[in-house]
Scaffold this active site. Structure first.
Site, PDB file in Angstrom:
ATOM      1  N   ARG A   1       5.614   4.179   5.862  1.00  0.00           N
ATOM      2  CA  ARG A   1       5.229   4.171   7.276  1.00  0.00           C
ATOM      3  C   ARG A   1       5.227   2.754   7.841  1.00  0.00           C
ATOM      4  O   ARG A   1       5.619   1.799   7.176  1.00  0.00           O
ATOM      5  CB  ARG A   1       3.869   4.834   7.448  1.00  0.00           C
ATOM      6  CG  ARG A   1       2.701   4.077   6.870  1.00  0.00           C
ATOM      7  CD  ARG A   1       1.394   4.811   7.158  1.00  0.00           C
ATOM      8  NE  ARG A   1       0.264   4.111   6.572  1.00  0.00           N
ATOM      9  CZ  ARG A   1      -0.675   4.686   5.858  1.00  0.00           C
ATOM     10  NH1 ARG A   1      -0.628   5.977   5.603  1.00  0.00           N
ATOM     11  NH2 ARG A   1      -1.692   3.981   5.387  1.00  0.00           N
ATOM     12  N   ASP A   2       4.750   2.612   9.063  1.00  0.00           N
ATOM     13  CA  ASP A   2       4.723   1.312   9.726  1.00  0.00           C
ATOM     14  C   ASP A   2       3.536   0.487   9.224  1.00  0.00           C
ATOM     15  O   ASP A   2       2.611   0.176   9.955  1.00  0.00           O
ATOM     16  CB  ASP A   2       4.666   1.471  11.244  1.00  0.00           C
ATOM     17  CG  ASP A   2       3.468   2.287  11.712  1.00  0.00           C
ATOM     18  OD1 ASP A   2       2.826   2.957  10.878  1.00  0.00           O
ATOM     19  OD2 ASP A   2       3.166   2.245  12.918  1.00  0.00           O
ATOM     20  N   GLU A   3       3.614   0.125   7.947  1.00  0.00           N
ATOM     21  CA  GLU A   3       2.561  -0.672   7.312  1.00  0.00           C
ATOM     22  C   GLU A   3       3.220  -1.465   6.198  1.00  0.00           C
ATOM     23  O   GLU A   3       3.666  -2.573   6.426  1.00  0.00           O
ATOM     24  CB  GLU A   3       1.449   0.252   6.798  1.00  0.00           C
ATOM     25  CG  GLU A   3       0.118  -0.455   6.626  1.00  0.00           C
ATOM     26  CD  GLU A   3      -1.036   0.524   6.541  1.00  0.00           C
ATOM     27  OE1 GLU A   3      -2.059   0.132   5.972  1.00  0.00           O
ATOM     28  OE2 GLU A   3      -0.921   1.667   7.021  1.00  0.00           O
TER      29      GLU A   3
ATOM     30  N   ASP B   1      -6.190  -2.500  -2.660  1.00  0.00           N
ATOM     31  CA  ASP B   1      -5.392  -1.598  -3.482  1.00  0.00           C
ATOM     32  C   ASP B   1      -5.033  -2.241  -4.818  1.00  0.00           C
ATOM     33  O   ASP B   1      -5.195  -1.637  -5.888  1.00  0.00           O
ATOM     34  CB  ASP B   1      -4.116  -1.201  -2.736  1.00  0.00           C
ATOM     35  CG  ASP B   1      -4.394  -0.453  -1.447  1.00  0.00           C
ATOM     36  OD1 ASP B   1      -5.170  -0.972  -0.621  1.00  0.00           O
ATOM     37  OD2 ASP B   1      -3.834   0.638  -1.238  1.00  0.00           O
TER      38      ASP B   1
ATOM     39  N   ASP C   1       0.824  -1.207   0.000  1.00  0.00           N
ATOM     40  CA  ASP C   1       0.000   0.000   0.000  1.00  0.00           C
ATOM     41  C   ASP C   1       0.855   1.252   0.000  1.00  0.00           C
ATOM     42  O   ASP C   1       0.503   2.260  -0.620  1.00  0.00           O
ATOM     43  CB  ASP C   1      -0.939   0.010   1.209  1.00  0.00           C
ATOM     44  CG  ASP C   1      -0.169  -0.075   2.525  1.00  0.00           C
ATOM     45  OD1 ASP C   1       0.840  -0.802   2.575  1.00  0.00           O
ATOM     46  OD2 ASP C   1      -0.578   0.563   3.507  1.00  0.00           O
TER      47      ASP C   1
ATOM     48  N   TRP D   1     -11.832  -5.861  -1.218  1.00  0.00           N
ATOM     49  CA  TRP D   1     -10.530  -6.362  -0.774  1.00  0.00           C
ATOM     50  C   TRP D   1     -10.460  -7.870  -1.053  1.00  0.00           C
ATOM     51  O   TRP D   1      -9.592  -8.324  -1.802  1.00  0.00           O
ATOM     52  CB  TRP D   1     -10.312  -6.022   0.694  1.00  0.00           C
ATOM     53  CG  TRP D   1      -9.804  -4.630   0.919  1.00  0.00           C
ATOM     54  CD1 TRP D   1      -8.543  -4.272   1.310  1.00  0.00           C
ATOM     55  CD2 TRP D   1     -10.525  -3.384   0.744  1.00  0.00           C
ATOM     56  NE1 TRP D   1      -8.427  -2.893   1.379  1.00  0.00           N
ATOM     57  CE2 TRP D   1      -9.631  -2.322   1.050  1.00  0.00           C
ATOM     58  CE3 TRP D   1     -11.810  -3.067   0.369  1.00  0.00           C
ATOM     59  CZ2 TRP D   1      -9.995  -0.988   0.977  1.00  0.00           C
ATOM     60  CZ3 TRP D   1     -12.191  -1.731   0.299  1.00  0.00           C
ATOM     61  CH2 TRP D   1     -11.288  -0.702   0.595  1.00  0.00           C
TER      62      TRP D   1
ATOM     63  N   GLU E   1      -2.413   8.846  -0.894  1.00  0.00           N
ATOM     64  CA  GLU E   1      -3.421   7.972  -0.296  1.00  0.00           C
ATOM     65  C   GLU E   1      -4.753   8.697  -0.160  1.00  0.00           C
ATOM     66  O   GLU E   1      -5.807   8.135  -0.447  1.00  0.00           O
ATOM     67  CB  GLU E   1      -2.935   7.510   1.077  1.00  0.00           C
ATOM     68  CG  GLU E   1      -3.917   6.642   1.827  1.00  0.00           C
ATOM     69  CD  GLU E   1      -3.378   6.193   3.170  1.00  0.00           C
ATOM     70  OE1 GLU E   1      -3.821   5.139   3.652  1.00  0.00           O
ATOM     71  OE2 GLU E   1      -2.511   6.898   3.731  1.00  0.00           O
TER      72      GLU E   1
ATOM     73  N   HIS F   1       0.692   6.107  -2.554  1.00  0.00           N
ATOM     74  CA  HIS F   1      -0.257   5.003  -2.719  1.00  0.00           C
ATOM     75  C   HIS F   1      -0.674   4.969  -4.186  1.00  0.00           C
ATOM     76  O   HIS F   1      -0.886   6.014  -4.774  1.00  0.00           O
ATOM     77  CB  HIS F   1      -1.522   5.256  -1.889  1.00  0.00           C
ATOM     78  CG  HIS F   1      -1.533   4.609  -0.549  1.00  0.00           C
ATOM     79  ND1 HIS F   1      -0.614   4.898   0.422  1.00  0.00           N
ATOM     80  CD2 HIS F   1      -2.402   3.714   0.002  1.00  0.00           C
ATOM     81  CE1 HIS F   1      -0.905   4.197   1.510  1.00  0.00           C
ATOM     82  NE2 HIS F   1      -1.985   3.472   1.286  1.00  0.00           N
TER      83      HIS F   1
END
Length: 876
Positions: free
Chosen positions: A461-463, A470, A457, A527, A743, A764
Site C-alpha cells: 500500500r501507500d506506506e 515492527d 512494514d 518503536w 497486519e 506484515h
C-alpha cells in the site's frame, strides 16, 4: 578428517565484495565438524587495479578464533583488491589445505572522484515527469581489457548499461537512505562488457524515493529534491594503462520510453519510444540535450553494508481464469515482486495492463487496501514480440489481472519475479504439524517481502516505510532465518543519522513527511526502542560487538531521552503512545485502542531498554555506564510494579490485568520476586485458558506471550495458543488462506470480506515474531552466549507434535536439533559445530554440557512428562 577451512567471508558479506567501506575488514570461516582448530594462518595479497602488488604476506596464530578475526595486514587503500586465504592446524599438528579465496575491493575515496552528478535540468515540482535516459561514448586504448569497475549511484533510481548490456541484475539502486547524509555507491565488475576501441555507457533514471510520490494521504513528492541524476565513474585497466570515464557536462540526455515510473503507481512503458541502440557506441545523440550538472557533496558517498535487492526466484501462475476484460492470475503466494511478460507481436499501440492485489473479494481483485498506491503496470506494443519487466517499481501481491492480450497467457508467458534484499538463508524449522509448517513459511515470506533494502512494514500500500516498532519486535526472528546483519547494520546507520538530525528516534526510518498524524518529534515506546533492541538482537545472533560499539551512542541517547520524559518517578505516563498496537479488540478505525494501558507498555520498554544499554556497556567494557543503566533499570522495574501492580495478579486495574501486561512483566524481568512471578505466570495462563486459547495481544504482547508462558512453566497454554484455530490466532489466518503474516488478526473477516479499516495489510511480519519461540522452545535451539559460541539445546515437546527439527548456520558452522516423540520415549539428536559447546537441558534427562559433534539423548516418556509437569521454567 578434512581440516580445510571453508565459508571464508569478509565482514558480513557473501561472495566477491566490491566497493567495501572498511579499510580493515574482519574475517570469518568455519571448519568441518570434528575438527579442533589449534591454530590458523591467514595469507593475503593486496593489489592495485593495474595489478601492482601493494601488500603480501601471511600471519599465523595459536588460536581457535575464527569469527570476525581482525584484519591481519596493513589498512586497505582506496581501490585496493584483497585476496585472502586461510588454513587451520588441528590438535594433532596437521595443517589443512588452504581455503578458497575470499575477495574484497575497497571503494573509492572522496578525493578519487572525478565524476559529477548529472541529469536533466531540474523540473517543476510534482506531477508526472518522464524518466530520462543519459549516455556517453568513450574510447578504450590498447588491445586487452584487464579489469573494469563501474562506480555508480544516483539521486533517484538508476539502471546502467555498457555497450547495450545491463551491468548487473541488482535493482532499485542505490536504495533508500537519507540522501543528504548518506548516498550509497554500488560497484559493478564490467570487465566482460568493456572492449578496446569504441564503447558507450547508457543510464536509465527514475524518481524512486528521491523525488517520487511517497508516503501517506496521497504522498509527498520531491522529498529530497526536484531533480534526478547519476554519478558514474568507470575505471578501465588495459595493456595501455588506465582509462577513467566520469559523468560530466558532456553527457547527453533525453526522455526515455517510460511515461512514468513510480514505486506506488507502477510503470508505463511505451515500446514505440525505445531508441534503438541508445546505450551502444555510435548512437546518434545529436538531438539529445546536454545534461545539467547538479551539486553533490562527495562526503556523503558511502559503501553499502548489506547486499542489494535482486530477483531471487520466479513464481509461475497456479491458476488463470477469465475475469471481465482480461485474465485473473493467481501465483499461489503473496510476495513482493513485479511481473515479466513475454508478449507476441500485438498491433502497435496496444496497451497491456497488469493490476495487482493481495487478495480477492467477490472473485476479483480487492484493491481497496492499497489505498493510494494503484500498483498498475502498462506496456504499449510497438508491433513486435517483446519480453518486458518493469525496472523501477515493486508491488506486494498474490493476484494479478492482465488485460490487453487476446487469449489466456501460455505457460511461461507471465511470471512474477520475487524481489528482496539478497540475504543468505541460515535458519530452518519443520515439525509434524503441517499447519505450523505453513505458519513458519508465512513468517519467512513476510520477511522476504518486507526486507527490500530497508525493513518495511508492508510491500503493497501507500506506506512501505521502515517502521521501527515492527523490526524491534521481529529482529530476533529475522536474524535466525536469514543473515540480516549487513542490511540491518546499514539501516541502523540511518536510524542514527535521523536521530541526530531530528533529536528523536522517529517511528519510521528513513523519516519522511507523515501526513496529518505522524510527526518526527513523537516519542513512542516500542518503536524508539529499536535503537537499543535491534543492535542487541544482531549481537546475540552474530557475536559482533562492533555493532554495539557503533550503535552505543544512539542506544544510550534514546534511554537518556526517555529518562528525561519519565522524570524522577521513573514511570513514563505522559504523551501519545501506541501501546499494544493492533490488539485484536481494537476497532478498525482506532488500532491504538487496546485493553492494556499504553503507559504500562511504555514504562515496561523503558526498563527493558535501560537494561539493554547496561548489557551493551558490559560487552564494550564501559563498567561505569553498565552500573548506571543497571541501576536505572532496577528503579524503573520498582516503579512499574508499584504503579501498575501486575504482581496483584488479577486484583488490579483491568488495563493491567491483560495478557500483554503479564507477558511484558515476565519476559522483560520486571517482576523478580519468585512468588510474584509465579502468581502472574499463573494469572497469564488463566487468561489464555479463559480466552479459549485465542490471542489477546498486539504488537507489544505477541512477541512475548508464548515466552512468558513457557518461562513460568505453562507450556501447555503456550502450545494451546500456538496451535489454536479459533480466531484470533495464527492458525485461523491460515484457515482463511493466508500465505503471509497479516497486519491485523482479522485482516480478513470470517465472512471472507476484507477488514473495513483503511489500514489493512496481508503482509506484515511483526505478528510472526512467534517464530522465534518456535525455533528456541519448540525446536530447542538457541544461543547460550552471543554468536553461538555456546549453544542451548532445550526442546520442549508439547501440543500435538510428535517431532520437530530446527537448523541454523551459526557463525561457527551448522547446528541442528531434531526430536521425535512416541508413547515410549523422547529421542533428541543434535549437532554442535566445531569449536563450540552446548548446554543441554532435555526434560527427563540430567543437564549436561557437551562439545562438538553429533549427540543423541533418549528419555523415557514418563520421565519427560514428569519433568514437564514440574513446571521447570525456561529462560525468557
Amino acid at each position: 578428517m578434512d581440516t580445510t577451512a571453508s565459508d571464508l567471508r569478509i565482514e558480513h558479506r557473501d561472495g566477491v565484495a566490491l566497493g567495501i567501506g572498511e579499510e580493515r575488514p574482519r574475517l570469518s570461516w568455519t571448519v568441518a565438524p570434528g575438527t579442533v582448530q589449534a591454530a590458523y594462518e591467514i595469507a593475503w595479497l593486496v593489489t592495485s587495479p593495474d595489478g601492482t602488488v601493494l601488500d603480501q604476506g601471511s600471519v599465523a596464530a595459536e588460536d581457535d578464533a575464527r569469527v570476525l578475526v581482525p584484519w591481519p595486514a596493513a589498512p586497505l587503500p582506496a581501490r585496493a583488491r584483497a585476496e585472502v586465504r586461510v588454513r587451520v592446524r588441528d590438535a594433532d599438528g596437521a595443517w589443512g589445505a588452504w581455503s578458497p579465496e575470499a575477495v574484497a575491493e575497497r571503494a573509492l575515496g572522496a578525493a578519487d572522484w572525478r565524476a559529477r552528478l548529472v541529469g536533466p535540468a531540474t523540473e517543476a515540482e510534482g506531477g508526472d515527469r518522464r524518466p530520462p535516459l543519459l549516455r556517453t561514448d568513450f574510447t578504450v586504448p590498447g588491445t586487452e581489457v584487464r579489469a573494469a569497475r563501474l562506480h555508480l549511484t544516483a539521486h533517484g533510481l538508476v539502471r546502467a548499461e555498457v555497450n547495450g548490456r545491463r551491468t548487473t541484475e541488482d535493482t532499485l539502486l542505490p536504495g533508500w537512505t537519507p540522501y543528504q547524509d548518506r548516498l550509497r555507491v554500488h560497484v559493478h565488475d564490467v570487465t566482460a562488457l568493456v572492449r578496446p576501441g569504441a564503447n558507450a555507457i547508457g543510464l536509465a533514471l527514475a524518481d524512486g524515493w528521491f523525488r517520487g510520490r511517497f508516503g501517506f494521504e496521497g504522498g509527498t513528492s520531491d522529498i529530497y529534491g526536484t531533480h534526478v541524476g547519476a554519478l558514474v565513474q568507470l575505471e578501465v585497466v588495459t595493456d595501455a594503462g588506465t582509462t577513467v570515464v566520469a559523468s560530466d557536462g558532456s553527457w547527453r540526455t533525453a526522455p526515455g520510453p517510460l511515461d512514468h515510473a513510480s514505486l506506488y503507481d507502477g510503470e508505463r512503458y511505451d515500446a514505440r519510444r525505445e531508441p534503438a541502440g541508445w546505450s551502444e557506441p555510435g548512437f546518434d545523440d545529436a538531438s539529445w540535450d546536454a545534461v545539467t550538472v547538479h551539486e553533490l557533496d562527495t562526503a556523503t558517498l558511502c559503501a553499502p553494508d548489506g547486499p542489494p535487492v535482486r530477483c531471487t526466484e520466479e513464481l509461475h501462475p497456479v491458476n488463470v481464469t477469465a475475469d471481465g476484460d482480461g485474465w485473473l492470475v493467481d501465483y499461489g503466494q503473496n510476495h513482493a515482486g513485479r511481473p515479466r511478460l513475454t508478449l507476441p507481436a500485438l498491433p502497435a499501440g496496444t496497451v497491456v495492463t497488469v493490476r495487482h492485489a493481495e487478495v480477492l473479494q467477490d472473485g476479483t481483485l480487492c484493491t481497496r487496501p492499497l489505498r493510494e498506491a494503484p500498483s498498475v503496470d502498462e506496456v504499449v506494443s510497438a508491433g513486435e514480440p517483446l519480453v518486458w519487466e518493469p525496472d523501477f517499481t515493486i508491488h506486494g501481491y498474490r493476484y494479478a489481472h492482465i488485460s490487453g492480450i487476446p487469449a489466456a497467457p501460455t505457460p511461461g508467458a507471465v511470471v512474477s519475479r520475487v524481489l528482496h534484499t539478497d540475504m543468505r538463508r541460515i535458519g530452518w524449522f519443520e515439525c509434524s504439524d503441517p499447519e505450523l509448517n505453513r505458519l513458519h513459511e508465512n513468517v519467512r515470506w513476510s520477511l522476504k517481502s518486507n526486507f527490500v533494502d530497508i525493513p518495511t512494514d508492508c510491500p503493497q500500500r501507500d506506506e512501505r516505510l521502515g517502521w521501527t516498532g515492527d523490526i524491534q519486535a521481529f529482529a530476533p526472528t529475522a536474524a535466525f532465518l536469514y543473515d540480516v546483519q549487513g542490511m540491518l547494520v546499514d539501516w541502523l546507520r540511518t536510524l542514527t543519522s535521523e536521530q541526530e538530525r531530528l533529536g528523536h528516534v522517529p517511528v519510521y526510518v528513513p523519516w519522511i513527511p507523515g501526513g496529518a498524524f505522524w510527526r518526527p518529534w513523537q516519542d513512542i515506546a516500542g518503536w524508539g526502542d529499536a535503537a537499543t533492541l535491534v543492535p542487541l538482537a544482531l549481537h546475540q545472533a552474530s557475536g559482533d560487538a562492533g555493532i554495539l560499539a557503533r550503535q552505543y551512542s544512539s542506544a544510550k541517547g534514546w534511554v537518556d531521552h526517555v529518562e528525561g520524559l519519565a522524570g524522577e518517578g521513573r514511570v513514563w505516563d505522559e504523551g501519545l503512545q501506541l501501546g499494544d498496537w493492533l490488539d485484536p479488540t481494537a476497532p478498525p478505525e482506532n488500532p491504538m485502542e487496546a485493553v492494556t494501558d499504553p503507559h504500562l507498555v511504555a514504562t515496561a520498554y523503558f526498563a527493558r531498554s535501560a537494561a539493554a544499554v547496561s548489557e551493551m556497556a558490559t560487552v564494550l567494557g564501559r563498567a561505569e555506564d553498565a552500573a548506571r543503566y543497571a541501576a536505572l533499570a532496577a528503579e524503573v522495574r520498582t516503579a512499574f510494579v508499584a504503579r501498575y501492580r501486575v504482581d496483584a495478579a488479577g486484583e488490579q486495574d483491568p488495563s493491567a490485568d491483560t495478557q500483554t501486561a503479564y507477558a511484558l512483566a515476565i519476559a522483560f524481568d520486571l517482576v523478580t520476586d519468585e512468588d510474584a512471578r509465579r502468581r502472574i505466570g499463573d494469572r497469564l495462563a488463566q487468561l489464555v485458558r479463559e480466552s479459549g486459547y485465542t490471542v489477546a495481544t498486539g504488537f507489544a504482547g505477541t512477541p512475548l506471550v508464548t515466552w512468558a508462558l513457557s518461562a513460568t512453566g505453562h507450556l501447555d497454554e503456550a502450545y494451546g495458543l500456538l496451535q489454536s484455530h479459533e480466531a484470533p490466532s495464527w492458525l485461523s489466518t491460515i484457515d482463511r488462506g493466508a500465505t503471509t503474516i497479516w497486519e491485523r488478526w482479522d485482516s480478513m473477516l470470517a465472512s471472507g470480506d476484507v477488514n473495513p479499516g483503511d489500514m489493512t495489510s496481508f503482509n506484515h511480519y511483526a505478528l510472526g515474531s512467534v517464530a522465534d519461540w518456535m525455533h528456541r522452545v519448540v525446536g530447542g535451539l538457541a544461543p547460550a552466549e552471543p554468536g553461538y559460541r555456546r549453544l542451548r539445546v532445550a526442546p520442549r515437546p508439547g501440543g500435538t507434535l510428535t517431532r520437530a527439527t530446527v537448523r541454523h548456520l551459526t557463525p561457527y558452522g551448522p547446528a541442528k536439533v531434531a526430536w521425535t516423540l512416541d508413547d515410549a520415549a523422547l529421542t533428541v539428536a543434535f549437532e554442535v559445530p566445531a569449536g563450540t559447546s552446548a548446554d543441554v537441558d532435555i526434560p527427563g534427562a540430567a543437564p549436561a554440557v557437551v562439545g562438538p559433534g553429533r549427540h543423541e539423548v533418549v528419555v523415557d516418556r514418563d520421565d519427560m512428562d514428569r519433568a514437564l509437569a514440574a513446571t521447570a521454567p525456561l529462560p525468557a
